[in-house]
Design an enzyme around this catalytic site. Structure first.
Site, PDB file in Angstrom:
ATOM      1  N   SER A 171       0.814  -1.331  -0.208  1.00 29.83           N
ATOM      2  CA  SER A 171       0.155  -0.032   0.074  1.00 29.83           C
ATOM      3  C   SER A 171       0.977   1.222  -0.060  1.00 29.83           C
ATOM      4  O   SER A 171       0.151   2.298  -0.340  1.00 29.83           O
ATOM      5  CB  SER A 171      -1.039  -0.095   1.144  1.00 29.83           C
ATOM      6  OG  SER A 171      -0.283   0.239   2.409  1.00 29.83           O
ATOM      7  N   GLY A 181       2.134   3.787  -3.505  1.00 27.52           N
ATOM      8  CA  GLY A 181       1.344   4.801  -4.328  1.00 27.52           C
ATOM      9  C   GLY A 181       0.828   5.805  -3.362  1.00 27.52           C
ATOM     10  O   GLY A 181      -0.186   6.720  -3.677  1.00 27.52           O
ATOM     11  N   HIS A 182       0.858   5.672  -2.051  1.00 25.79           N
ATOM     12  CA  HIS A 182       0.258   6.278  -0.984  1.00 25.79           C
ATOM     13  C   HIS A 182       1.313   6.906  -0.111  1.00 25.79           C
ATOM     14  O   HIS A 182       1.103   6.131   1.218  1.00 25.79           O
ATOM     15  CB  HIS A 182      -0.601   5.457  -0.409  1.00 25.79           C
ATOM     16  CG  HIS A 182      -2.054   5.889   0.173  1.00 25.79           C
ATOM     17  ND1 HIS A 182      -2.248   6.295   1.417  1.00 25.79           N
ATOM     18  CD2 HIS A 182      -3.150   6.333  -0.764  1.00 25.79           C
ATOM     19  CE1 HIS A 182      -3.357   6.918   1.622  1.00 25.79           C
ATOM     20  NE2 HIS A 182      -3.885   6.827   0.415  1.00 25.79           N
ATOM     21  N   PHE A 183       1.897   7.927   0.088  1.00 24.97           N
ATOM     22  CA  PHE A 183       2.501   8.706  -1.039  1.00 24.97           C
ATOM     23  C   PHE A 183       3.603   8.650  -1.323  1.00 24.97           C
ATOM     24  O   PHE A 183       4.376   8.799  -0.350  1.00 24.97           O
ATOM     25  CB  PHE A 183       1.698  10.084  -0.383  1.00 24.97           C
ATOM     26  CG  PHE A 183       0.247   9.952  -0.505  1.00 24.97           C
ATOM     27  CD1 PHE A 183      -0.630  10.311  -1.668  1.00 24.97           C
ATOM     28  CD2 PHE A 183      -0.512   9.952   0.729  1.00 24.97           C
ATOM     29  CE1 PHE A 183      -1.930  10.602  -1.653  1.00 24.97           C
ATOM     30  CE2 PHE A 183      -1.909  10.260   0.686  1.00 24.97           C
ATOM     31  CZ  PHE A 183      -2.594  10.239  -0.395  1.00 24.97           C
ATOM     32  N   ILE A 207       2.069   6.926   3.677  1.00 23.45           N
ATOM     33  CA  ILE A 207       1.316   6.738   4.901  1.00 23.45           C
ATOM     34  C   ILE A 207       0.187   5.473   4.873  1.00 23.45           C
ATOM     35  O   ILE A 207      -0.078   5.150   3.574  1.00 23.45           O
ATOM     36  CB  ILE A 207       0.348   7.857   5.046  1.00 23.45           C
ATOM     37  CG1 ILE A 207      -0.710   8.278   3.984  1.00 23.45           C
ATOM     38  CG2 ILE A 207       1.165   8.876   5.383  1.00 23.45           C
ATOM     39  CD1 ILE A 207      -1.820   9.390   4.324  1.00 23.45           C
TER      40      ILE A 207
END
Length: 99
Positions: free
Chosen positions: A15, A18-20, A25
């Site tokens: 996760s 791409g987050h961020f 996070i």
């Protein structure tokens, strides 16, 4: 009934890709998944998709953060609090089918 468990989200968790970028996070959906899995552990069975009566995400959670998940039963509702140290990072209420 109160149930507590702990988990750490490793820095290589998918996760974070791409987050961020630059400041990873944990997405809220991952935190909700942790609460649901912890509820399954508290009930001693896998919990099918349940209702989310409420959910608030209070603080961002970064990689390698030790989280405590506290569940408190109230009939078919379970309040969850996800804590990083003494800070509550997410809270809400899950509804469970009693069957």
């Amino acid at each position: 009934m109160i149930h507590e468990s702990s988990v750490r989200i490793p820095a290589d968790h998918p996760s974070f890709a791409g987050h961020f970028p630059g400041r990873p996070i944990v997405p809220g959906v991952v935190l909700l998944g942790l609460a649901t899995r912890a509820l399954g552990g508290a009930l001693g069975r896998q919990v099918p998709p349940c209702g989310i009566a409420s959910a608030k995400f209070l603080r961002p959670v970064g990689p390698d953060t030790e989280l405590r998940i506290r569940l408190t039963e109230s009939g078919t509702n379970w309040r969850f609090d996800i804590l990083a140290g003494d800070d509550c990072v997410a809270t809400g209420v899950l509804r469970v089918d009693p069957a």
